[in-house]
Design a protein around this motif. Structure first.
Motif, PDB file in Angstrom:
ATOM      1  N   LEU A  26       0.832  -1.202   0.000  1.00  0.00           N
ATOM      2  CA  LEU A  26       0.000   0.000   0.000  1.00  0.00           C
ATOM      3  C   LEU A  26       0.869   1.255   0.000  1.00  0.00           C
ATOM      4  CD1 LEU A  26      -2.547  -1.356   2.594  1.00  0.00           C
ATOM      5  CD2 LEU A  26      -3.108  -0.724   0.243  1.00  0.00           C
ATOM      6  N   PHE A  27       2.079   1.141  -0.518  1.00  0.00           N
ATOM      7  CA  PHE A  27       3.035   2.236  -0.587  1.00  0.00           C
ATOM      8  C   PHE A  27       2.419   3.428  -1.318  1.00  0.00           C
ATOM      9  CE2 PHE A  27       6.498   4.300  -3.003  1.00  0.00           C
ATOM     10  CZ  PHE A  27       7.286   4.728  -1.951  1.00  0.00           C
ATOM     11  N   LYS A  28       2.377   4.564  -0.645  1.00  0.00           N
ATOM     12  CA  LYS A  28       1.834   5.817  -1.187  1.00  0.00           C
ATOM     13  C   LYS A  28       0.346   5.749  -1.544  1.00  0.00           C
ATOM     14  CE  LYS A  28       6.045   7.963  -2.909  1.00  0.00           C
ATOM     15  NZ  LYS A  28       6.683   8.627  -4.056  1.00  0.00           N
ATOM     16  N   ALA A  29      -0.373   4.760  -1.043  1.00  0.00           N
ATOM     17  CA  ALA A  29      -1.818   4.679  -1.304  1.00  0.00           C
ATOM     18  C   ALA A  29      -2.544   5.757  -0.503  1.00  0.00           C
ATOM     19  CB  ALA A  29      -2.345   3.306  -0.915  1.00  0.00           C
ATOM     20  N   ASP A  30      -3.655   6.227  -1.024  1.00  0.00           N
ATOM     21  CA  ASP A  30      -4.474   7.201  -0.304  1.00  0.00           C
ATOM     22  C   ASP A  30      -5.615   6.455   0.369  1.00  0.00           C
ATOM     23  OD1 ASP A  30      -5.911   9.294   0.722  1.00  0.00           O
ATOM     24  OD2 ASP A  30      -5.910  10.466  -1.132  1.00  0.00           O
ATOM     25  N   LEU A  31      -5.461   6.257   1.670  1.00  0.00           N
ATOM     26  CA  LEU A  31      -6.447   5.530   2.464  1.00  0.00           C
ATOM     27  C   LEU A  31      -7.240   6.479   3.358  1.00  0.00           C
ATOM     28  CD1 LEU A  31      -4.000   2.678   3.400  1.00  0.00           C
ATOM     29  CD2 LEU A  31      -6.102   2.344   2.114  1.00  0.00           C
ATOM     30  N   SER A  32      -7.188   7.761   3.076  1.00  0.00           N
ATOM     31  CA  SER A  32      -7.842   8.735   3.952  1.00  0.00           C
ATOM     32  C   SER A  32      -9.328   8.420   4.105  1.00  0.00           C
ATOM     33  CB  SER A  32      -7.636  10.160   3.435  1.00  0.00           C
ATOM     34  OG  SER A  32      -8.073  10.309   2.110  1.00  0.00           O
ATOM     35  N   GLY A  33      -9.756   8.382   5.359  1.00  0.00           N
ATOM     36  CA  GLY A  33     -11.152   8.122   5.674  1.00  0.00           C
ATOM     37  C   GLY A  33     -11.591   6.675   5.522  1.00  0.00           C
ATOM     38  N   ALA A  34     -10.669   5.772   5.227  1.00  0.00           N
ATOM     39  CA  ALA A  34     -11.031   4.360   5.042  1.00  0.00           C
ATOM     40  C   ALA A  34     -11.418   3.718   6.375  1.00  0.00           C
ATOM     41  CB  ALA A  34      -9.871   3.590   4.419  1.00  0.00           C
ATOM     42  N   ASN A  35     -12.301   2.744   6.308  1.00  0.00           N
ATOM     43  CA  ASN A  35     -12.711   1.989   7.488  1.00  0.00           C
ATOM     44  C   ASN A  35     -11.857   0.727   7.561  1.00  0.00           C
ATOM     45  OD1 ASN A  35     -13.922   0.514   9.508  1.00  0.00           O
ATOM     46  ND2 ASN A  35     -15.964   0.551   8.623  1.00  0.00           N
ATOM     47  N   MET A  36     -10.986   0.668   8.576  1.00  0.00           N
ATOM     48  CA  MET A  36     -10.084  -0.474   8.753  1.00  0.00           C
ATOM     49  C   MET A  36     -10.484  -1.320   9.963  1.00  0.00           C
ATOM     50  SD  MET A  36      -7.422  -0.409   6.597  1.00  0.00           S
ATOM     51  CE  MET A  36      -6.236   0.626   5.810  1.00  0.00           C
ATOM     52  N   THR A  37     -11.757  -1.312  10.310  1.00  0.00           N
ATOM     53  CA  THR A  37     -12.232  -2.087  11.447  1.00  0.00           C
ATOM     54  C   THR A  37     -12.008  -3.580  11.206  1.00  0.00           C
ATOM     55  OG1 THR A  37     -13.911  -0.427  11.950  1.00  0.00           O
ATOM     56  CG2 THR A  37     -14.255  -2.620  12.867  1.00  0.00           C
ATOM     57  N   SER A  38     -11.320  -4.214  12.130  1.00  0.00           N
ATOM     58  CA  SER A  38     -11.030  -5.657  12.078  1.00  0.00           C
ATOM     59  C   SER A  38     -10.296  -6.076  10.808  1.00  0.00           C
ATOM     60  CB  SER A  38     -12.315  -6.474  12.244  1.00  0.00           C
ATOM     61  OG  SER A  38     -12.898  -6.211  13.502  1.00  0.00           O
ATOM     62  N   THR A  39      -9.527  -5.171  10.241  1.00  0.00           N
ATOM     63  CA  THR A  39      -8.752  -5.453   9.034  1.00  0.00           C
ATOM     64  C   THR A  39      -7.397  -6.032   9.411  1.00  0.00           C
ATOM     65  OG1 THR A  39      -9.841  -3.658   7.854  1.00  0.00           O
ATOM     66  CG2 THR A  39      -7.730  -4.372   6.976  1.00  0.00           C
ATOM     67  N   SER A  40      -6.918  -6.993   8.644  1.00  0.00           N
ATOM     68  CA  SER A  40      -5.586  -7.553   8.862  1.00  0.00           C
ATOM     69  C   SER A  40      -4.602  -6.907   7.897  1.00  0.00           C
ATOM     70  CB  SER A  40      -5.576  -9.064   8.641  1.00  0.00           C
ATOM     71  OG  SER A  40      -4.238  -9.538   8.740  1.00  0.00           O
ATOM     72  N   LEU A  41      -3.623  -6.217   8.475  1.00  0.00           N
ATOM     73  CA  LEU A  41      -2.565  -5.579   7.692  1.00  0.00           C
ATOM     74  C   LEU A  41      -1.212  -6.234   7.978  1.00  0.00           C
ATOM     75  CD1 LEU A  41      -3.632  -1.880   8.343  1.00  0.00           C
ATOM     76  CD2 LEU A  41      -3.819  -3.093   6.173  1.00  0.00           C
ATOM     77  N   THR A  42      -1.222  -7.428   8.520  1.00  0.00           N
ATOM     78  CA  THR A  42       0.015  -8.108   8.893  1.00  0.00           C
ATOM     79  C   THR A  42       0.990  -8.143   7.718  1.00  0.00           C
ATOM     80  OG1 THR A  42      -1.205  -9.501  10.437  1.00  0.00           O
ATOM     81  CG2 THR A  42       1.006 -10.233   9.831  1.00  0.00           C
ATOM     82  N   GLY A  43       2.164  -7.573   7.918  1.00  0.00           N
ATOM     83  CA  GLY A  43       3.195  -7.574   6.891  1.00  0.00           C
ATOM     84  C   GLY A  43       2.952  -6.618   5.733  1.00  0.00           C
ATOM     85  N   ALA A  44       1.895  -5.812   5.801  1.00  0.00           N
ATOM     86  CA  ALA A  44       1.596  -4.860   4.720  1.00  0.00           C
ATOM     87  C   ALA A  44       2.601  -3.707   4.730  1.00  0.00           C
ATOM     88  CB  ALA A  44       0.182  -4.315   4.864  1.00  0.00           C
ATOM     89  N   ASN A  45       2.809  -3.107   3.576  1.00  0.00           N
ATOM     90  CA  ASN A  45       3.692  -1.952   3.450  1.00  0.00           C
ATOM     91  C   ASN A  45       2.830  -0.699   3.361  1.00  0.00           C
ATOM     92  OD1 ASN A  45       5.385   0.115   2.656  1.00  0.00           O
ATOM     93  ND2 ASN A  45       6.404  -1.045   1.051  1.00  0.00           N
TER      94      ASN A  45
END
Length: 73
Positions: A26-45
C-alpha cells in the motif's frame, strides 16, 4: 486481497472492514477516511500512505499487533 499490489491506489473512504490485506503493498496509497475495522494488515507496506481520518478498530497492524489506534508505518 492479501499480497495485492495497491501502491498509489486511491482508496479514499473505502470500506475495508474485515479485509485481509496481509502482505499487501500500500506504498503511497491514499487511504484517507477508510474503514479499517477488524482489518488484517500483517506484513503490509504502508510507507508514505495517507492515513488521515482512517477508522482504526481492532485492526491488526503490519507488525502483528492488534490495536484501535493508528498503525505505525
Amino acid at each position: 486481497m492479501s499480497y495485492a499490489r495497491l501502491g498509489q491506489a486511491n482508496l479514499i473512504k473505502a470500506n475495508l472492514e474485515r479485509a485481509n490485506l496481509a502482505g499487501t503493498r500500500l506504498f503511497k496509497a491514499d487511504l484517507s477516511g477508510a474503514n479499517m475495522t477488524s482489518t488484517s494488515l500483517t506484513g503490509a507496506n504502508l510507507s508514505e500512505a495517507n492515513l488521515s481520518g482512517v477508522i482504526w478498530s481492532n485492526t491488526t497492524c503490519p507488525n502483528g499487533v492488534v490495536q484501535s489506534t493508528e498503525c505505525s508505518t
